[in-house]
Structure formats: structure tokens, C-alpha cells
Design an enzyme around this catalytic site. Structure first.
Site, PDB file in Angstrom:
ATOM      1  N   GLU A   1       2.288  31.839   7.440  1.00 17.18           N
ATOM      2  CA  GLU A   1       1.235  31.969   8.176  1.00 17.18           C
ATOM      3  C   GLU A   1       1.761  33.123   8.079  1.00 17.18           C
ATOM      4  OE1 GLU A   1       0.488  29.367  12.337  1.00 17.18           O
ATOM      5  OE2 GLU A   1       1.235  30.641  11.845  1.00 17.18           O
TER       6      GLU A   1
ATOM      7  N   ASP B   1      -0.361  39.016  21.067  1.00 17.39           N
ATOM      8  CA  ASP B   1       0.691  39.302  20.449  1.00 17.39           C
ATOM      9  C   ASP B   1       2.101  39.839  21.173  1.00 17.39           C
ATOM     10  OD1 ASP B   1       0.974  37.942  18.175  1.00 17.39           O
ATOM     11  OD2 ASP B   1      -0.286  39.253  17.379  1.00 17.39           O
TER      12      ASP B   1
ATOM     13  N   TYR C   1      -3.801  24.342  16.856  1.00 15.65           N
ATOM     14  CA  TYR C   1      -2.476  24.643  16.848  1.00 15.65           C
ATOM     15  C   TYR C   1      -2.109  24.600  18.185  1.00 15.65           C
ATOM     16  CZ  TYR C   1       0.967  28.557  17.151  1.00 15.65           C
ATOM     17  OH  TYR C   1       2.296  29.933  17.196  1.00 15.65           O
TER      18      TYR C   1
END
Lengths: 282, 403
Positions: free
Chosen positions: A65, A76, A190
Site C-alpha cells: 500500500e 492516522d 480491510y
């Protein structure tokens, strides 16, 4: 966006058509857990990223990725936030990351996924983005802040270009949403292992097994589990339960600590070999 | 503008093309939970009664609509009325929304509240409501803003809130919102994110607007009582745009009422020098539609699609995106948007202080500056309402430099 590019030569619904689908088929035959390696593109430079990706593929990463740096990465944790800042300081743009994919494709067949916030994609324009990304040989796209509700056109345009559209499922996702997410995903799904942002943790969450079996009921797609994985024993615990583990912050930390691009490539490769030692379950 | 326009957003949270819900998957379930919780609260008479009581007895509503007699004479133009949101508890309109969301959090069983703050006004209002309702409170604030607005940091701590400094990015409001979203994504089950403006993913822009609609509802009744007719013009400053939407909304269907939003012109027209997202007609560069913090709207951005830095003397207007409903009102030409620069805002604050005995917040001073500029071209029989969204005590350090 009114028209849909007619670039589709593959049948997007059949996952064996992309490099991602083929790699997961190989892993299944080998009884092996796949390793999806996340790296922020342009950290510390695109030239370094090129070396790191090639070294990671060589060391056994099954899917890579490429994170597209964004100024406001709300999903994040601090490690990837800092990597994004370094990449942006180095002038990294989404267009340059797409060029990097073209360059990488001359040297490797490792499946490549662009991992981006939606905004930079929107700035290029969905149609142009999909065509260029597919042309240079990327295999899939994951947009962190795009859920099925807002992704109707995105999915149509990307799939028509032959790209896998990977979506996220989370521990907070109720069953009816899981089915909706599975229906629009291709390549793999995912699965976010825990509520929270990206970053290393010591242990896998206790409710992961229950979460995995809940998701299994909604999809036959390969599952890749991410967020917080950093150790070979984390991977070992997932063998036979899911198809792949995603490791990001642990690799990005190696890059942050390294003193040069070459050293970063070596360190990432070593970390991947160590992680892969857990992927056979023995 | 059709009658249906007043019923926006649609069920997907869209005001025309703007708005929506662009968030990581982990936040989708809590946003749906919030949407359901808010829909249930809206039809709950006990909730409305409790909110009314707190707005009246704790916050100090209704606020006056004051005829600004000396300012009107000074400018020689229209009859000017000031909606005195600065007189509310904690010193700004922000408390309207904080009380609404605080009660909602309590009703939904969330005992922990998080918030972002720029100037600190929303943080102080959130900390105040959390104290009043007995909820745990954490406020995220950029370290640059903590330095600029130290007094508000002390106020929040005195009220029992934890203030967490955010040292990422530009260390201002934008980064505080990002950090609050990260907290929420981590603690979704226990926590309500008390977002402070008409921004963010659906249902926030609509919900925050609804909690501020009371400003316009009161003003409309008050002006009809005072003047026997509707105003010709409404003026309000626009950062995220909550006080402006609050004033405008009750008048959207009144076609004779013009609405004017005033953004921060900062210190220049170039990207990075201002925070004007909708005032492109006034020559401000860099705003295009994009996605930030969960909503599709006009955003100041670099050519590559990264969020641009902004500047304003007023921390509350210093943000790269504007509320999606404002983007839509601009597109429909139902409201007009312009910008005034730092110096004009400071001058307007001084003028209002000396002529009316009101020290406005620097945010509110932007709307007054534009009013001062336009009033001489308006006729004596016209009527204007300007929203004094907050008081200027928090800005004394900055104002002192201009004395």
C-alpha cells in the site's frame, strides 16, 4: 463526473483478474498468511520510496500500500502523521505517486494499492485519476474517508478502469453495513482491528476473533486485518483466521529511524522477513 | 429559492452538492447513532423544555435586539439594530449549541464530551455546559492558539475541563479538529464529539444550525415588534458560519431580506494571507470545493489539493473551510459573501466600543466593519440587523496593541 471510462477489459467482479486476486489465490494454495505492507510515499523522498518498495517486495511483502500524504490525516496516529509531513515537505503529490507506480512497474509485479484520503483524488478528478492509475499498473485504491454511501460514482469509475476498490470495515460496523461494504469491495476487505487511529500496539484486541467471524458471514472476499499489528506473533495468531495482515506504522517507524534511503530499504526488508516468519503459523 | 430549500439538508446530509459524510468507517456507526438520537430528541417535549429552561435561566436568552442609536446617527444610513449574543453566558453565541448537544449527549448516555476550539470560546462554552451537566470534558486546542488565547485556557481548566495542546500541522483550529476526530475514533462508544460550528459530517451542520436558529427566530419577532416590518439586510461574520446561519435561517423564506456573510480578509488577497472561502468575487484566491473534516464544501487549498494555511487576526475565523450550507446559500445567491481585512475589523471594534459602549469580539467586528463600509450608501429608511456574536474581552491583548 458524467461519463464512465470504457477502459474495462477485465471483469471487475472476478477477483482473480487483478494482481491482488492472483496473489491471494496463491497464498490460499500455499496455506500462508499474506503480508500487506503500508509505506507513506515520498517519505523521506520518492526515490527512497522506490528502493523501499522494491526491497519490501523482495523480502516477501505480498501487497504494498502506497500511502498518499495528506495535510490532515484524521485516521492516522502520530507515526504516519509525521511521515505525511515529511513527504509533503519533500513536495510529494498524488500525481508524483502515480508516476512512481509507473516506474515501479518496470521492476516489479508486486500488487500495488494506492492508499489515500479522498480529497487529493477529488482534486485530480475521478475519471482522470482512475485512468492514469490503471494505466501505470496500480491494482487497487483505498480511500480512507470514503464509505459506500458516498462512493457510488467512485466505485463505478474505478472498477470500469479495472481497479480493485478496497473498503474498510470496523469493529463499530453493524451487520447490515458489513453487507453493504462487502458488496462494493473487491480485491480484499480491510478489517480495522480496533477503534482508534493507526499505530503499533503490544497485543491484538481480545474481541478480534468474534469480529472476524462476524465479517466472514458477510463476505467471501479475502480479509486483511490492520491497525496495531507490528510483531511476528501478531501475524502467527492470525494464520488460518484471515488471509492477510496489514503492517504500517511499524515499517514507517523503521524508515523514520533510518539514516538514509538505502538504510531504510534494508531495515524495512529485515522487518518484513521477520514478520513473514510468523505467517506460516509455526 | 423554493420553499423546499428550507428543508435542507436532504436525507444524505446534502445542501445541494455540498455537505455529506466523508469519514473513516469507524465513525459511521456513531454518526448514525447521533442522527437517530437527535431525531428522537427533536420530537421529545421534555428535551425541548429542558433546553429552553437552560437557555433562559442559565445562558440568559432571549438576548436583546438593541437599536444602535448613536452608530445609526454616526453612519448616516439605515437604522441599525444589534443582536446582542455577546451578552450570553460565556460571552458568545456558542453556548446555544453547547447546551443543545450537551443535553443530547446526556440523553444518549455519553458521559464524556470532547471538543475542539480555536479562539477558545467554543471550548469555554463546552467546558461550562459539561460542568453544569456533570460530564467529563476534554478540549483540544492548537498550541499556537493556546499561546494566543491563554485566558480562555485558564477558564476551561477552572471549569474542570482537560485542555490538550495539539502540536501538529499549523497548531491551530484545523489541527484541533483533526485531533478531536482521532479521539472520537478511539473512544466512540463512551464519547460525544461536541463539534462547535456548522461543519463536519452530517448531521453536524444541520444539528448545530438548529441549535442556533433561536438567534434569528428571536430577532425576527423583535424587529417586527420594534419596526413593524422585516429588515432589509442581515449581517454576520462567517468562520465556520454558525452565528450567521443562526441569524439567517428564520429569514431564508423572506425574499425581501438580503443576507450578508463577512469572512476574514486577513492581511492580503493571496493564498495563506486570509480565510475568505466564498468571497472570490472580492478577489480572494485559493478556494475550491473539496473535502475536509467530513464535509464537501469550499476550502482554501493548494493546487495539489492539500489544505492551505490561513490567516486572520481573529482566531475564530481562521479556518480553511466554510460550512456547507453557506456554500449552498452562496451558490444559490440567496446570501452574499464578502471579506474585510484585519485592520478594518480592529477599527470597527474601536468604533463600536466608543460609539455604542460595546466591545465586540474581533470575529463579530468583521461584520460591523462591512456594515460601516456599506451603511453610507444605504437609505435612511432601511433597517439592518448585525449579529454581535461575541464580546471582545478575550481579544484585549490584540486590541491593546492598537490603542
Amino acid at each position: 463526473m458524467s461519463e464512465t471510462p470504457q477502459a474495462a477489459t477485465s471483469t471487475p467482479e472476478s477477483q482473480a483478474q487483478t494482481r491482488i486476486g492472483r496473489r491471494f489465490a496463491e497464498l490460499r494454495r500455499a496455506g500462508e498468511l499474506g503480508l500487506v505492507a503500508y509505506i507513506t510515499a515520498g517519505d523521506p523522498s520518492l526515490a527512497a520510496t522506490r528502493e523501499i518498495v522494491l526491497a519490501a517486495a523482495d523480502a516477501g511483502a505480498d501487497v504494498i500500500e502506497l500511502g498518499v500524504p495528506f495535510s490532515d490525516p484524521v485516521a492516522d496516529g502520530p507515526v504516519i502523521q509525521r511521515a505525511s509531513e515529511r513527504a509533503l515537505r519533500a513536495g510529494t503529490t498524488l500525481a508524483a505517486v502515480i508516476d512512481l507506480v509507473a516506474d515501479l512497474r518496470r521492476s516489479t509485479e508486486v500488487p500495488l494499492v494506492l492508499f489515500s484520503y479522498f480529497y487529493p483524488i477529488l482534486q485530480i478528478g475521478l475519471g482522470d485519476f482512475a485512468l492514469r492509475t490503471a494505466q501505470v499498473g496500480a491494482d487497487g485504491v483505498l480511500a480512507t474517508d470514503l464509505t459506500p454511501e458516498e462512493a457510488t460514482e467512485y466505485r463505478q469509475v474505478l472498477r470500469a478502469a479495472g481497479l480493485d476498490t478496497i473498503f474498510l470495515a470496523a469493529p463499530t460496523t453493524p451487520d447490515e453495513r458489513l453487507a453493504r461494504i462487502a458488496a462494493v469491495s473487491s480485491g480484499f476487505l480491510y478489517l480495522i482491528s480496533r477503534t482508534g487511529v493507526t499505530g503499533q500496539r503490544d497485543q491484538l484486541p481480545e474481541d478480534l476473533t468474534a469480529l472476524v467471524s462476524r465479517v466472514r458471514r458477510s463476505t467471501a472476499l479475502p480479509l486483511a486485518v490492520g491497525f496495531g499489528l507490528s510483531q511476528p506473533e501478531h501475524l502467527r495468531a492470525l494464520v488460518g483466521k484471515v488471509e492477510a495482515a496489514v503492517v504500517g506504522s511499524a515499517l514507517v517507524s523503521e524508515i523514520e529511524r533510518a539514516e538514509s534511503g538505502a538504510a531504510a530499504a534494508q531495515a524495512v526488508a529485515a522487518r518484513i522477513r521477520s514478520l513473514k516468519s510468523g505467517s506460516h503459523g509455526r | 429559492m423554493s420553499a423546499a430549500a428550507k428543508n435542507l439538508p436532504d436525507e444524505r446530509g446534502r445542501f445541494g452538492p455540498y455537505g455529506g459524510r466523508y469519514v473513516p468507517e469507524t465513525l459511521m456507526a456513531p454518526l448514525e447513532e447521533l442522527e437517530r438520537g437527535y431525531a428522537a430528541a427533536r420530537i421529545d417535549a421534555a428535551f425541548a423544555q429542558r433546553l429552553d429552561d437552560l437557555l433562559h435561566n442559565f445562558a440568559g436568552r432571549p438576548t436583546p435586539l438593541q437599536f444602535a442609536e448613536r452608530l445609526t446617527a454616526h453612519l448616516g444610513g439605515p437604522r441599525i439594530y444589534l443582536k446582542r449574543e455577546d451578552l450570553l453566558h460565556t460571552g458568545a453565541h456558542k453556548i446555544n449549541n453547547c447546551l443543545g448537544q450537551g443535553l443530547l449527549a446526556e440523553r444518549m448516555g455519553k458521559r464524556r464530551i470532547i471538543a475542539e476550539t480555536g479562539a477558545g470560546q467554543h471550548g469555554v462554552a463546552t467546558a461550562t455546559v459539561a460542568a453544569r451537566l456533570g460530564l467529563e470534558c476534554v478540549v483540544y486546542m492548537g498550541t499556537e492558539d493556546m499561546e494566543r488565547q491563554r485566558l480562555n485556557v485558564f477558564r476551561m481548566r477552572l471549569l474542570g475541563a482537560e485542555v490538550v495542546g495539539v502540536d501538529a500541522g499549523s497548531r491551530t483550529l484545523k489541527d484541533a479538529i483533526s485531533e478531536a476526530m482521532r479521539d472520537w475514533v478511539t473512544n466512540v462508544r463512551s464519547t460525544h464529539y461536541l463539534l462547535g460550528s456548522v461543519l463536519g459530517p452530517h448531521p453536524y451542520p444541520a444539528m448545530v444550525r438548529d441549535f442556533h436558529k433561536v438567534i434569528g427566530i428571536e430577532a425576527r419577532e423583535q424587529i417586527l415588534r420594534a419596526e413593524g416590518r422585516l429588515p432589509d439586510l442581515l449581517v454576520a461574520c462567517v468562520g465556520g458560519g454558525s452565528n450567521a446561519i443562526g441569524l439567517f435561517h428564520a429569514f431564508i423564506g423572506d425574499e425581501s431580506v438580503r443576507m450578508l456573510g463577512v469572512e476574514a480578509g486577513g492581511r492580503g488577497h493571496g493564498l495563506g494571507e486570509h480565510a475568505a472561502r466564498l468571497a472570490a468575487a472580492a478577489g480572494y484566491a485559493g478556494a475550491r470545493p473539496g473535502v475536509l473534516h467530513g464535509t464537501y464544501t469550499y476550502i482554501l487549498q493548494t493546487p495539489e489539493g492539500q489544505i492551505a494555511t490561513t490567516h486572520s487576526v481573529s482566531a475564530g475565523l481562521d479556518y480553511a473551510a466554510v460550512g456547507p450550507e453557506h456554500a449552498w446559500l452562496a451558490k444559490e445567491r440567496r446570501a452574499e459573501y464578502t471579506a474585510v481585512d484585519d485592520d478594518a475589523a480592529v477599527d470597527a471594534a474601536r468604533t463600536l466600543a466608543r460609539i455604542e459602549g460595546i466591545i465586540p469580539a474581533l470575529e463579530s467586528a468583521h461584520s460591523l466593519a462591512e456594515l460601516i463600509r456599506r451603511a453610507p450608501q444605504m437609505s435612511l429608511d432601511q433597517v439592518v440587523i448585525a449579529n454581535v456574536s461575541g464580546r471582545g474581552d478575550k481579544d484585549m491583548d490584540i486590541l491593546a496593541r492598537y490603542l
